[in-house]
Scaffold this motif. Sequence first.
Motif, short mmCIF file in Angstrom:
data_model
loop_
_atom_site.label_atom_id
_atom_site.label_comp_id
_atom_site.label_asym_id
_atom_site.label_seq_id
_atom_site.Cartn_x
_atom_site.Cartn_y
_atom_site.Cartn_z
N UNK A 1 -9.04 -38.64 29.48
CA UNK A 1 -9.30 -37.21 29.23
C UNK A 1 -8.20 -36.13 29.38
N UNK A 2 -7.85 -35.11 28.71
CA UNK A 2 -6.76 -34.33 28.89
C UNK A 2 -6.76 -33.14 27.99
N UNK A 3 -6.43 -32.01 28.50
CA UNK A 3 -6.01 -31.00 27.68
C UNK A 3 -4.65 -30.88 26.88
N UNK A 4 -4.54 -31.91 25.99
CA UNK A 4 -3.24 -32.01 25.20
C UNK A 4 -3.04 -31.11 24.11
N UNK A 5 -1.77 -30.56 23.99
CA UNK A 5 -1.74 -29.69 22.68
C UNK A 5 -1.10 -30.72 21.52
N UNK A 6 -2.06 -30.54 20.27
CA UNK A 6 -1.77 -31.33 19.08
C UNK A 6 -0.19 -30.97 18.58
N UNK A 7 0.85 -31.74 18.43
CA UNK A 7 1.85 -31.36 17.61
C UNK A 7 2.48 -30.00 18.33
N UNK B 1 1.42 -33.59 25.02
CA UNK B 1 1.76 -32.68 26.16
C UNK B 1 0.42 -31.82 26.89
N UNK B 2 0.42 -31.83 28.13
CA UNK B 2 -0.90 -31.07 28.72
C UNK B 2 -1.85 -32.17 29.17
N UNK B 3 -1.81 -33.46 28.85
CA UNK B 3 -2.74 -34.48 29.10
C UNK B 3 -2.36 -34.97 30.57
N UNK B 4 -1.19 -34.68 31.06
CA UNK B 4 -0.53 -35.13 32.51
C UNK B 4 -1.61 -34.74 33.46
N UNK B 5 -1.87 -35.58 34.35
CA UNK B 5 -2.66 -35.32 35.43
C UNK B 5 -4.27 -35.73 35.21
N UNK B 6 -4.51 -36.23 33.93
CA UNK B 6 -5.94 -36.12 33.52
C UNK B 6 -6.58 -37.54 33.97
N UNK B 7 -7.98 -37.71 34.04
CA UNK B 7 -8.58 -38.73 34.49
C UNK B 7 -8.68 -39.90 33.72
N UNK B 8 -8.71 -41.17 33.70
CA UNK B 8 -8.82 -42.38 33.10
C UNK B 8 -10.05 -43.10 33.57
N UNK B 9 -11.05 -43.10 32.82
CA UNK B 9 -12.37 -43.48 33.48
C UNK B 9 -12.79 -44.86 32.63
N UNK B 10 -13.38 -45.69 33.67
CA UNK B 10 -13.89 -46.93 33.34
C UNK B 10 -15.25 -46.87 32.46
#
Length: 505
Positions: free
Chosen positions: A129-135, A181-190
């Motif tokens: 999950x993340x708040x990434x910015x596309x392009x 960019x912006x996805x850094x720090x987001x959770x990775x969930x099983x």
Amino acid sequence: MSQAKFVAGIHIPANHPNDPNGKVTSFCTAFILSKTEIITNAHCVYDAPYVYVVAGTKVVSDANQKIKIKVEKENFVYHPYYSHLIFGAFDIAKITLKTPLEFSDTVGSIELVDKNYKLNNPSEVVTAYGYGVLKNIGPSILRRCDANYISDVERANTFKSSQTLYFTTGEATNDGAILTPGDSGGPVVSKTNSKIVGITMGINGTTGGRGAFLPITLFLDFIRDPKSVKPIPPPLTPNEAKFIAEITAPEKFLTAYKEDFADADEDTQLQFDAIIFSKTEILTCAHGVLGAPYVYVTVNKLSRNATKLKVTEDQIEIHEKYSLSGLPFDIAKITFKEPLEFNDNVGSIDLVDKDYKMNDPSEMVTVYSDVVLDGTMRTRRYDTKYLDGAKCKPKLGAVFDANHLMCYTLDESMGAPATFGGPMISKKNNKLVGMTLIRYSGKPIIFQPIAPLLDWIRKPKNHPFRKNILGNDLNVASISHFVRRVICDQTKVFAISQSSTTICE
């Protein structure tokens, strides 16, 4: 948001190191562990005077957020091993909120996997999950992406090895992007147990958009209590390490490594430490110089003004009782033809007296060694205590000779010696009491006490008892791992061997 209520956002103010021009507020992702605990990447908060934590929002870049909490620098802590200069290593931070969050349908927490959770099943699906910015344009919108682990084999062939990085790959579900960019720090969930298994760190654009994340199992102690992780001692200054030299020896010639480096060329070098105890003499381990026709000695090793000296085999002296079949007497002395020039960064350390006793487990000593823990090698020092020989023997077995050697332990979370030949100094009298010889993973570290060897260290090279019974110079050669000592004189051979008599040519 009800499906991702555990995802939070981080607003990083301008003038943050990630924004050297100081004009743009940047964003990161985080996850909510409890009403007062937020986890994210260390690089998201590193050196920031404050950050804002936002929750319950789909667009983290919105100016007007219902839940937006300012957190001052003293209320977030990043892993003590983290270095902003090294991508990926220990890139985790914990933020503590003074004002608890109010949980609702769109704001909540998520559990972590257990410490024994294994991240090596390529068939298991995870969700990032993340708040990434596309392009690199547009708002920072919350997205998710399903992915698989990369197998260990594929990971080893694709990425640089690291103790803390694992990688994922998978089909993108949002406009062709996996991580942005912006996805850094987001959770990775099983998807198997709906628990946090990792923290997104970044993307490797050269490998088809595969993402990197930290496995959470390595950081459970830090997350639960950041103070439980002891910081790495800082690197030493050149002045603090002025009595430490560095030996560089060609692996091709080293007797102790001939089997391991049979195909090595002369340019393949082995590095280890040495100890300066006078302007013309240094000590190091015998197994690191035995057989070498020459070695290089670097003094002032931590400075840009380091000096490298070539030393030939006639300047290297191995203790006559040293044998490759054991560790006792694993000591060598190098004598310079021209004296060193002492200054603020090059100096000597005094040796302990002959009557110094090393049997007090309560006495503190300081060990100096090169250590790799934060992604780079640094010379550091550690305080530790002697172990009782009776405790060393059961843990080390036949390799440990309690009559001639001693051992100590270190907190391995702080690293352990990566080089041998480093000094051990008494905190009681600030004198050299030992030299690190070898370590085995998870076991006490073996060192050579200096006091019993003082006669050998201090005697001049032409001392009478350096002659054999025929009056000729003693010629000690290590023929194989089985031959303990060979003394040759033209037609006469004296050999002590476990298997057979060896003839010297």
